[in-house]
Scaffold this motif. Structure first.
Motif, PDB file in Angstrom:
ATOM      1  N   ARG A  98       1.012  -1.338  -0.021  1.00 16.25           N
ATOM      2  CA  ARG A  98       0.188  -0.003   0.057  1.00 16.25           C
ATOM      3  C   ARG A  98       0.810   1.347   0.011  1.00 16.25           C
ATOM      4  O   ARG A  98       0.354   2.413  -0.528  1.00 16.25           O
ATOM      5  CB  ARG A  98      -0.962   0.036   1.245  1.00 16.25           C
ATOM      6  CG  ARG A  98      -2.232  -0.997   1.124  1.00 16.25           C
ATOM      7  CD  ARG A  98      -3.070  -0.660   2.052  1.00 16.25           C
ATOM      8  NE  ARG A  98      -4.399  -1.392   1.562  1.00 16.25           N
ATOM      9  CZ  ARG A  98      -5.406  -1.715   2.633  1.00 16.25           C
ATOM     10  NH1 ARG A  98      -5.251  -1.460   3.780  1.00 16.25           N
ATOM     11  NH2 ARG A  98      -6.231  -2.475   2.037  1.00 16.25           N
ATOM     12  N   VAL A  99       2.258   1.140   0.306  1.00 15.47           N
ATOM     13  CA  VAL A  99       2.666   2.482   0.221  1.00 15.47           C
ATOM     14  C   VAL A  99       3.070   2.802  -1.147  1.00 15.47           C
ATOM     15  O   VAL A  99       3.621   3.858  -1.455  1.00 15.47           O
ATOM     16  CB  VAL A  99       4.349   2.189   1.018  1.00 15.47           C
ATOM     17  CG1 VAL A  99       4.035   2.257   2.291  1.00 15.47           C
ATOM     18  CG2 VAL A  99       5.247   1.261   0.261  1.00 15.47           C
ATOM     19  N   ASP A 100       2.730   2.105  -2.112  1.00 16.85           N
ATOM     20  CA  ASP A 100       2.724   2.464  -3.461  1.00 16.85           C
ATOM     21  C   ASP A 100       1.093   2.773  -4.218  1.00 16.85           C
ATOM     22  O   ASP A 100       1.141   2.973  -5.222  1.00 16.85           O
ATOM     23  CB  ASP A 100       3.548   1.533  -4.500  1.00 16.85           C
ATOM     24  CG  ASP A 100       4.762   1.365  -4.206  1.00 16.85           C
ATOM     25  OD1 ASP A 100       5.391   2.547  -4.023  1.00 16.85           O
ATOM     26  OD2 ASP A 100       5.306   0.197  -4.315  1.00 16.85           O
ATOM     27  N   GLU A 160      -3.575   6.452  -4.248  1.00 15.71           N
ATOM     28  CA  GLU A 160      -4.161   7.515  -3.326  1.00 15.71           C
ATOM     29  C   GLU A 160      -3.165   7.920  -2.249  1.00 15.71           C
ATOM     30  O   GLU A 160      -2.828   6.905  -1.524  1.00 15.71           O
ATOM     31  CB  GLU A 160      -5.406   6.859  -2.762  1.00 15.71           C
ATOM     32  CG  GLU A 160      -6.298   7.984  -2.211  1.00 15.71           C
ATOM     33  CD  GLU A 160      -7.677   7.670  -1.725  1.00 15.71           C
ATOM     34  OE1 GLU A 160      -8.181   8.271  -0.574  1.00 15.71           O
ATOM     35  OE2 GLU A 160      -8.216   6.761  -2.300  1.00 15.71           O
ATOM     36  N   PRO A 161      -2.694   9.029  -2.008  1.00 11.94           N
ATOM     37  CA  PRO A 161      -1.834   9.656  -1.289  1.00 11.94           C
ATOM     38  C   PRO A 161      -2.331   9.311   0.149  1.00 11.94           C
ATOM     39  O   PRO A 161      -1.361   9.199   1.108  1.00 11.94           O
ATOM     40  CB  PRO A 161      -1.988  11.144  -1.164  1.00 11.94           C
ATOM     41  CG  PRO A 161      -2.074  11.390  -2.721  1.00 11.94           C
ATOM     42  CD  PRO A 161      -3.346  10.379  -2.928  1.00 11.94           C
ATOM     43  N   ARG A 162      -3.626   9.311   0.491  1.00 18.64           N
ATOM     44  CA  ARG A 162      -4.012   9.087   1.978  1.00 18.64           C
ATOM     45  C   ARG A 162      -3.851   7.514   2.304  1.00 18.64           C
ATOM     46  O   ARG A 162      -3.392   7.276   3.437  1.00 18.64           O
ATOM     47  CB  ARG A 162      -5.675   9.246   1.965  1.00 18.64           C
ATOM     48  CG  ARG A 162      -6.295   8.938   3.278  1.00 18.64           C
ATOM     49  CD  ARG A 162      -7.750   9.358   3.177  1.00 18.64           C
ATOM     50  NE  ARG A 162      -8.581   8.414   2.023  1.00 18.64           N
ATOM     51  CZ  ARG A 162      -8.660   6.991   2.272  1.00 18.64           C
ATOM     52  NH1 ARG A 162      -8.497   6.510   3.321  1.00 18.64           N
ATOM     53  NH2 ARG A 162      -9.305   6.448   1.376  1.00 18.64           N
ATOM     54  N   VAL A 163      -3.844   6.853   1.238  1.00 15.22           N
ATOM     55  CA  VAL A 163      -3.652   5.244   1.538  1.00 15.22           C
ATOM     56  C   VAL A 163      -2.131   5.082   1.794  1.00 15.22           C
ATOM     57  O   VAL A 163      -1.662   4.380   2.713  1.00 15.22           O
ATOM     58  CB  VAL A 163      -4.182   4.358   0.527  1.00 15.22           C
ATOM     59  CG1 VAL A 163      -3.729   2.785   0.680  1.00 15.22           C
ATOM     60  CG2 VAL A 163      -5.870   4.587   0.333  1.00 15.22           C
ATOM     61  N   ARG A 164      -1.431   5.814   1.049  1.00 17.39           N
ATOM     62  CA  ARG A 164       0.059   5.788   1.249  1.00 17.39           C
ATOM     63  C   ARG A 164       0.418   6.093   2.388  1.00 17.39           C
ATOM     64  O   ARG A 164       1.178   5.246   3.346  1.00 17.39           O
ATOM     65  CB  ARG A 164       0.608   6.377   0.020  1.00 17.39           C
ATOM     66  CG  ARG A 164       0.813   5.635  -1.324  1.00 17.39           C
ATOM     67  CD  ARG A 164       1.944   6.516  -2.296  1.00 17.39           C
ATOM     68  NE  ARG A 164       2.016   7.973  -2.254  1.00 17.39           N
ATOM     69  CZ  ARG A 164       0.967   8.729  -3.400  1.00 17.39           C
ATOM     70  NH1 ARG A 164       0.316   8.054  -3.972  1.00 17.39           N
ATOM     71  NH2 ARG A 164       1.265  10.003  -3.318  1.00 17.39           N
ATOM     72  N   ILE A 218      10.267   8.398  -3.044  1.00 20.18           N
ATOM     73  CA  ILE A 218      11.124   9.070  -4.228  1.00 20.18           C
ATOM     74  C   ILE A 218      10.008   9.029  -5.447  1.00 20.18           C
ATOM     75  O   ILE A 218       9.959   9.779  -6.212  1.00 20.18           O
ATOM     76  CB  ILE A 218      12.126   8.317  -4.389  1.00 20.18           C
ATOM     77  CG1 ILE A 218      13.076   8.586  -3.541  1.00 20.18           C
ATOM     78  CG2 ILE A 218      12.627   8.609  -5.673  1.00 20.18           C
ATOM     79  CD1 ILE A 218      14.758   7.642  -3.223  1.00 20.18           C
ATOM     80  N   ARG A 219       9.437   7.957  -5.502  1.00 20.29           N
ATOM     81  CA  ARG A 219       8.537   7.697  -6.772  1.00 20.29           C
ATOM     82  C   ARG A 219       7.414   8.575  -6.580  1.00 20.29           C
ATOM     83  O   ARG A 219       6.890   9.304  -7.724  1.00 20.29           O
ATOM     84  CB  ARG A 219       7.934   6.492  -7.071  1.00 20.29           C
ATOM     85  CG  ARG A 219       7.032   5.977  -7.998  1.00 20.29           C
ATOM     86  CD  ARG A 219       6.388   4.671  -8.037  1.00 20.29           C
ATOM     87  NE  ARG A 219       7.493   3.656  -8.032  1.00 20.29           N
ATOM     88  CZ  ARG A 219       7.866   3.047  -6.983  1.00 20.29           C
ATOM     89  NH1 ARG A 219       7.361   2.979  -5.803  1.00 20.29           N
ATOM     90  NH2 ARG A 219       8.692   1.992  -7.133  1.00 20.29           N
ATOM     91  N   ASN A 220       6.894   8.940  -5.719  1.00 25.17           N
ATOM     92  CA  ASN A 220       5.695   9.906  -5.460  1.00 25.17           C
ATOM     93  C   ASN A 220       6.359  11.318  -5.209  1.00 25.17           C
ATOM     94  O   ASN A 220       5.147  12.155  -4.812  1.00 25.17           O
ATOM     95  CB  ASN A 220       4.854   9.097  -4.305  1.00 25.17           C
ATOM     96  CG  ASN A 220       4.153   8.003  -4.873  1.00 25.17           C
ATOM     97  OD1 ASN A 220       3.423   7.977  -6.088  1.00 25.17           O
ATOM     98  ND2 ASN A 220       4.491   6.712  -4.409  1.00 25.17           N
TER      99      ASN A 220
END
Length: 134
Positions: free
Chosen positions: A22-24, A27-31, A62-64
């Motif tokens: 889920r860190v990927d 949705e930013p909230r889920v990450r 880094i990816r996000n």
């Protein structure tokens, strides 16, 4: 038509794997929720598990990233992976180091990237061609 949920509790191992994935999430909230849970786990986890956590958090940050500061946040997680040395599999250390070099290069931290690159060349010489290689 909605998503079905299960009221059963999730065992810690399954939660760990779910949060690593889920860190990927898109949705930013889920990450962020997964990141917070993993950081809490890392505080009490054995070194091998900390390695997995920091590796995934660093790559995801880094990816996000939308700023250099966010890239550096991820870079710090990857530095933690390298610092764990033998507690982390060599392939994971190599991947973390290569991602760290790319991230540092991307934000103009050339000296730091060069230092990490040299460290990787020493630790993983088979991954780098030398100038005298055929």
């Amino acid at each position: 038509t909605g998503v079905q949920t299960c009221a059963l509790p999730i065992c810690p191992g399954t939660r760990f794997l779910l949060d690593l994935a889920r860190v990927d999430a898109a949705e930013p909230r889920v990450r962020e929720a997964a990141r917070r849970r993993l950081v809490a786990v890392a505080a009490k986890a054995p070194a091998w598990q900390v390695g997995w956590i920091r590796h995934r958090l660093g790559r995801s940050a880094i990816r996000n990233a939308t700023s250099d500061a966010e890239v550096l946040r991820g870079a710090l997680d990857l530095v933690n992976v390298l610092a764990l040395e033998d507690a982390v599999a060599p392939a994971m250390r190599l991947d973390a180091g290569q991602a760290l070099v790319a991230a540092l290069d991307a934000v103009g931290r050339d000296d730091e990237a060069s230092t990490i690159r040299t460290t990787l060349m020493i630790e993983f010489p088979e991954q780098f061609q030398t100038e005298t290689a055929p």
